[in-house]
Design an enzyme around this catalytic site. Structure first.
Site, PDB file in Angstrom:
ATOM      1  CG  HIS A 224      -1.446   1.184   1.721  1.00 17.63           C
ATOM      2  ND1 HIS A 224      -2.199   1.948   0.774  1.00 17.63           N
ATOM      3  CD2 HIS A 224      -1.252   2.140   2.685  1.00 17.63           C
ATOM      4  CE1 HIS A 224      -2.482   3.255   1.148  1.00 17.63           C
ATOM      5  NE2 HIS A 224      -1.904   3.177   2.573  1.00 17.63           N
ATOM      6  CE1 TYR A 255      -5.475   7.295   2.169  1.00 24.30           C
ATOM      7  CE2 TYR A 255      -5.193   5.056   0.892  1.00 24.30           C
ATOM      8  CZ  TYR A 255      -4.742   5.998   1.976  1.00 24.30           C
ATOM      9  OH  TYR A 255      -3.822   5.922   2.837  1.00 24.30           O
ATOM     10  CG  ASP A 538     -27.965 -27.017   3.399  1.00 25.98           C
ATOM     11  OD1 ASP A 538     -26.886 -26.281   3.044  1.00 25.98           O
ATOM     12  OD2 ASP A 538     -29.041 -27.194   2.556  1.00 25.98           O
TER      13      ASP A 538
END
Length: 828
Positions: A224, A255, A538
């Site tokens: 970054h 940004y 499930d």
């Protein structure tokens, strides 16, 4: 102070996650916790000390939004959060459309206020922006910045004040001893600690620490880039760190935010660093200016007043290292390889405290308040743990950080890893492959193009590019052909494992809600519950012998289900993974019996082969385990065979099916259109730990006497009035303001006809859990949990999609399907 010789739990890493986790463990009653870090305190050198400290609230992921919102709550309670507001700006029409999706996600997850704003309104909020380069923005007043180092310090001190936490800085972990598959001790430069529970919260170093225990944490470092420029004349005399909304320039992966008297500019727009270098060095690299040249140009376009001011210079610039995973989600939970070794990795500042709290709940209570299934470390299949896969997917996903990502968007990297034995036939038929757990699965087949003419207007066409992306009208055509004749499905992505031995019955009884002491040859579809009675999964279980049960579950949840069942094993039981040994075909439709009967001498009549049973039959020269169940709501079987024989089985069924009009059908039918017409629930959509069996309309007449995980909670739920009821809705009118018909894709908010959000008594908002066409009923179908007040057949509501609201009607409250409500076809 010397390290204690014994500990209830050792947490490795004093970033925001480690501090938060240690504190919440003490809050929940654990004592004798040791928190260690190689670096000094309060800033040990990890990403917590340099990461962008702003927090945007809205994410399309329900799970990530919940973790973020809980983190903001905790930061506010600690007094370290400054609310500034935030604007995500759009330079393109495509981005403006994406911002309407973010508005819908905000409504679905209950984040308010938010608003779409014009370029002029953005200028009012952020006066130093050049509004001519944008079309508008998405404004969230609740956005803010946080002092994450201070937050971590306060949490750490709170744990110490309770007398439950020992903290040791400048203490390097040199080894983790594992005996008989369980953590036994941690070795450090300050001495050894006997313990049975270790949590790795080491950010980019997490894989290195996990390897000490002989296992993996799949993540890789990424860069970054950030620079700080100033002093900014406009910010002269600023009374706080931030007084203007933070700007996300999404179309350039950037940004910009005020930082006191300076402007911070950050970028997510370039390559990950060399992995080994990043893993062994500090988390701040020297700034690489060449990588940032284009980004500075973008910043100059957007904020020329500041960036173009020659008196404003660069004060600070770094390449900060942070963690990325193959699918962009955190890596949380207990390792599937080593008991007692937990991970809390790839967590950013914005969700740090929420993650710490949730993982502490999971460790202490067996589950967290927030459903973390998308972040579970057990989700990874073996190939997904390899360094090459992690790097490839992280590199591809990195530039999607601010990207416009379609809900069905497919990965391009590291494909063709797992191929079905009939893959060559599927390619010949023009299959469009989607990936599931590494398997290449046909979503639809181009060879079915003639079906479009055959079914004509019964096949819905979509004109909007967004809904047409990763979709084809061939899905609906295949669906109709299956309903009228028969379809052949590739189900290779199933995860299959056997539970065998004298303890097999007791083990599956413990894991399954339904009764598993059934006759040999019975197939049981069952929810698997969490300890609080929500849905862990499930799946289906076949009883193949007195001491032999076969569990079949989806590929996405397969590895997590495998760990869950292994954790429930009692003495005398063993779990054997059969996934790569068996392959599965599905054959369904009114002519399925005629097709199967043409290639077997076994009795496949309704009398001879009842629904919900399984047995081995001979198909031509092959022995096939046939299971008569259906996820598409039609007559037919799942057919299991050793994987090397799969191609032969496909060819045999294909030839037998030609006279009956058999068509190949993709997962678009299996997972969406066929499922939704029958109202079948799906894990991760309708079935999460946050909802229970009663609310999902899956209550059986009786509860078995034998104990099982979640039984006490399930019995309680059966006595209570449900807070929500799962309903099937249909869209009444698809026309948008432009006249173009639009089709919801899922996760959109359901509102009252007055446009009000629907919230149940437990604070859960109503949103679309699944969406898709119902070609046989001629409707676009939505599923959603509604409050009892609104869960009434015929009730008229709204769904918000792409900035507009569309009328919908509650077709069914409960589990009755829209198609074949009496289930006559499936039992024919």
């Amino acid at each position: 102070m010397s390290l204690p010789a014994h500990a209830r739990c050792v947490v490795i890493g004093c970033g925001i996650v480690g501090n938060s986790l240690a504190y919440h463990l003490t809050r929940l009653g654990w004592r004798d916790i040791v928190l260690v870090d190689k670096g000094p305190l309060p800033n040990p050198g990890g990403s917590t000390g340099h990461a962008s400290n702003f927090i945007y609230l809205v994410d399309h992921s329900k799970e990530m939004t919940a973790l973020t919102m809980d983190s903001v709550r905790q930061y506010k309670e600690l007094g370290v959060f400054i609310q500034s507001g935030g604007v995500e700006v759009a330079r393109t029409k495509e981005r403006m459309q994406e911002l309407t999706r973010r508005m819908a996600s905000a409504e679905s997850w209950g984040i308010a206020p938010t608003s779409l704003v014009s370029a002029a309104q953005v200028k009012e909020l952020v006066p130093y922006i050049e509004e001519s380069v944008i079309l508008g923005g998405f404004y969230t007043p609740g956005v803010g910045v946080v002092d994450s180092l201070r937050a971590g310090t306060l949490m750490r001190e709170n744990g110490q004040a309770a007398g439950a936490l020992h903290v040791s800085a400048k203490t390097e972990v040199t080894g983790i001893d594992v005996e008989h598959g369980r953590v036994r001790r941690v070795r450090t430069t300050q001495g050894d600690i006997e313990t049975e529970t270790v949590v790795v919260t080491c950010g980019v170093w997490s894989p290195r620490v996990a390897r000490m225990a002989g296992t993996t944490i799949p993540l890789t470092p990424a860069v970054h880039q950030m620079i700080d420029i100033g002093p900014v004349p406009r910010f002269r005399g600023a009374k706080s760190d931030i007084e203007h909304p933070i700007v996300r320039d999404m179309d350039t992966n950037m940004y910009e935010r005020q930082a006191g008297g300076d402007l911070e500019i950050g970028s997510y727009a370039h390559r990950p660093p060399p992995v080994e270098q990043a893993a062994l060095s500090p988390t701040e690299f020297p700034f690489t200016e060449a990588d940032f040249e284009e980004q500075m140009q973008h910043a100059l376009e957007l904020m020329p007043e500041i960036v173009g001011d020659e008196s404003v210079g660069v004060k600070y610039a770094i390449n900060g290292i942070l963690s990325l995973t193959p699918d962009g989600m955190p890596v949380l939970g207990e390792s599937p390889d080593v008991k007692g070794l937990w991970s809390a990795a790839a967590v950013w500042v914005k969700e740090g405290p929420g993650t710490g709290k949730s993982l502490a709940e999971w460790m202490v209570h067996g589950e967290s308040e927030i459903d973390l299934h998308s972040s579970d470390i057990a989700r990874f299949h073996e190939h997904q743990k390899t360094r090459a896969h992690v790097r490839a997917r992280a590199a591809e996903g990195f530039n999607k950080t601010y990207g416009i990502v379609h809900p069905s968007e497919q990965w391009a990297s590291n494909r063709n890893i797992r191929l079905a034995p009939f893959h060559v036939r599927e390619r010949e038929l023009g299959a469009m492959f989607f990936e599931a757990a590494g398997w290449e699965r046909p979503q639809w087949y181009d060879s079915n193009a003639p079906l479009l003419e055959e079914f004509g207007d019964r096949v819905t066409r979509r004109t909007s590019e967004w809904e047409s992306r990763w979709w084809s009208p061939l899905i609906n055509a295949e669906h109709l052909a299956m309903r009228e004749r028969a379809g052949l499905f590739d189900l290779s992505a199933f995860t299959i494992f056997d539970v065998v031995g004298p303890g097999a019955l007791a083990s599956v009884q413990c894991a399954a809600l339904r009764q598993m002491d059934v006759p040999i040859g019975r197939v049981v579809y069952t929810p698997v519950l969490s300890r609080h009675g929500g849905f862990k999964s499930d799946l289906t279980i076949m009883r193949l012998g007195d001491q032999h049960f076969r569990v079949v579950t989806g590929g996405a949840a397969g590895m997590a289900d495998k760990k869950w069942f292994r954790d429930q094993l009692v003495a005398g039981a063993e779990l054997v993974d059969m996934t790569s040994s068996m392959t599965t075909l599905g054959l369904w439709g009114p002519r399925a019996r005629a097709i199967l009967g043409a290639v077997t001498l076994d009795d496949v009549s309704n009398e001879g082969f009842k629904f919900g049973t399984c047995r081995t039959i001979e198909v031509d020269t092959q022995r096939v385990l046939a299971s008569r169940i259906s996820y598409v709501g039609d007559l037919g079987w799942e057919l299991y065979i050793p994987i090397e024989q799969g191609l032969k089985l496909w060819d045999t069924l294909w030839e037998a099916g030609r006279p009956h009009g058999l068509v190949p059908c993709g997962i678009g039918v299996y997972g969406t259109t066929g499922r939704l017409e029958k109202g079948y629930r799906a894990h991760g959509n309708e079935l999460e730990t946050e909802y229970n069996v009663v609310e999902a309309g899956m209550t059986a007449p009786r509860v078995k006497e034998e104990d099982f995980v979640g039984k006490a909670a399930h019995l309680r739920h059966r006595e209570e009035e449900p807070a929500a009821i799962l309903c099937t809705l249909t869209v009444d009118d698809h026309r948008s303001r432009s006249g173009e018909k639009r089709y919801m894709l899922g996760r959109e908010p359901i509102l009252t006809r007055e446009g009000k959000r629907i919230v149940d008594r437990l604070g859960r908002g109503s949103y679309v859990t699944s969406a898709g066409a119902g070609p046989s009923v001629g409707k676009h179908i939505l599923m959603a949990y509604l409050t009892p007040e609104h869960a009434v057949g015929g009730n008229q509501l709204l769904v918000e999609y792409m900035g507009e609201r569309y009328p919908v009607t509650v077709a069914v409250a409960g589990a009755t399907p829209l198609f074949d409500p009496e289930n006559t076809r499936i039992r024919a």
